[in-house]
Scaffold this active site. Sequence first.
Site, PDB file in Angstrom:
ATOM      1  N   GLY A  15       1.035  -1.220  -0.003  1.00 44.64           N
ATOM      2  CA  GLY A  15      -0.136   0.085  -0.024  1.00 44.64           C
ATOM      3  C   GLY A  15       0.766   1.332  -0.090  1.00 44.64           C
ATOM      4  O   GLY A  15       0.484   2.461   0.444  1.00 44.64           O
ATOM      5  N   MET A  93      -2.174  -6.995  -8.201  1.00 43.57           N
ATOM      6  CA  MET A  93      -1.523  -7.912  -9.042  1.00 43.57           C
ATOM      7  C   MET A  93      -2.184  -8.851  -9.796  1.00 43.57           C
ATOM      8  O   MET A  93      -1.942  -9.891 -10.262  1.00 43.57           O
ATOM      9  CB  MET A  93      -0.713  -8.717  -7.850  1.00 43.57           C
ATOM     10  CG  MET A  93       0.130  -7.920  -7.007  1.00 43.57           C
ATOM     11  SD  MET A  93       1.436  -7.026  -7.959  1.00 43.57           S
ATOM     12  CE  MET A  93       2.356  -8.344  -8.250  1.00 43.57           C
ATOM     13  N   ASN A 108      -3.615   2.998 -13.952  1.00 46.13           N
ATOM     14  CA  ASN A 108      -2.526   2.143 -13.289  1.00 46.13           C
ATOM     15  C   ASN A 108      -1.271   3.001 -13.519  1.00 46.13           C
ATOM     16  O   ASN A 108      -0.843   3.757 -14.374  1.00 46.13           O
ATOM     17  CB  ASN A 108      -2.456   0.852 -14.175  1.00 46.13           C
ATOM     18  CG  ASN A 108      -1.450  -0.033 -13.712  1.00 46.13           C
ATOM     19  OD1 ASN A 108      -1.558  -0.334 -12.432  1.00 46.13           O
ATOM     20  ND2 ASN A 108      -0.560  -0.826 -14.545  1.00 46.13           N
ATOM     21  N   HIS A 110       2.909   1.627 -13.825  1.00 42.17           N
ATOM     22  CA  HIS A 110       3.872   0.593 -14.078  1.00 42.17           C
ATOM     23  C   HIS A 110       5.288   1.076 -13.767  1.00 42.17           C
ATOM     24  O   HIS A 110       5.703   2.078 -14.167  1.00 42.17           O
ATOM     25  CB  HIS A 110       3.638   0.261 -15.427  1.00 42.17           C
ATOM     26  CG  HIS A 110       4.650  -0.805 -16.178  1.00 42.17           C
ATOM     27  ND1 HIS A 110       4.478  -2.074 -15.510  1.00 42.17           N
ATOM     28  CD2 HIS A 110       5.587  -0.981 -16.513  1.00 42.17           C
ATOM     29  CE1 HIS A 110       5.475  -2.899 -15.904  1.00 42.17           C
ATOM     30  NE2 HIS A 110       6.252  -2.330 -16.760  1.00 42.17           N
TER      31      HIS A 110
END
Length: 209
Positions: A15, A93, A108, A110
């Site tokens: 987190g 995940m 998202n 990356h």
Amino acid sequence: MRKIISIAVLISGNGKTLQNFIDCIKSGSLPAKIQIVISSNPDAKGLERAKINGIPTAVVSRSSYKDVDSFSEAITKKLKEYPVELITLAGFMHLYKIPDTYSGRVMNVHPGLIPAFCGHGYYGHKVHEAVIRYGAKVSGCTVHFADNVYDNGPIIIQRTTPVFVDDTPDTLAERVFKEECTAYPEAIRLFAEGRLKREGRRIIILKKE
């Protein structure tokens, strides 16, 4: 007055990205309210981070569902209980199949420079290990809109960091994460301000009015 955007945060582990959002909201640099934190892992430390800050939490464990469709449907059902404008994947995940109702409203981050070192199987330290192994001189992070293919959606923001000859996955991860802490909140702010325009695969950042 800046618009306060309602977001959901999907996590699977520590987190750290969630904590960055919380810190940015508290400092006033991110005009957002976290409506719900959903974890695919009941033991995720990020759940405690949320609870400490009074944020509602839910667990949708991937192992409890036979396939990605039923897993995704369970997440969507939980999300619909809250007034969520933007869904943020923060170290999540698993593949979340995005329904039409949330199309264009899922982001998202990356830990690499898409389209390099990305796709199914490239996550966390696996990305940094691959970057170092390949001999890349530059790495960084990518914030992008998510779709139903791993790391495939259009890029919003990328930030870079050099790769040093004595880097380990840990040292590179630390520098990349610092860039994530700037890039992800910035992408959310741009979304909240209505300044992200999609043209094919390109995201155009509009000037502030």
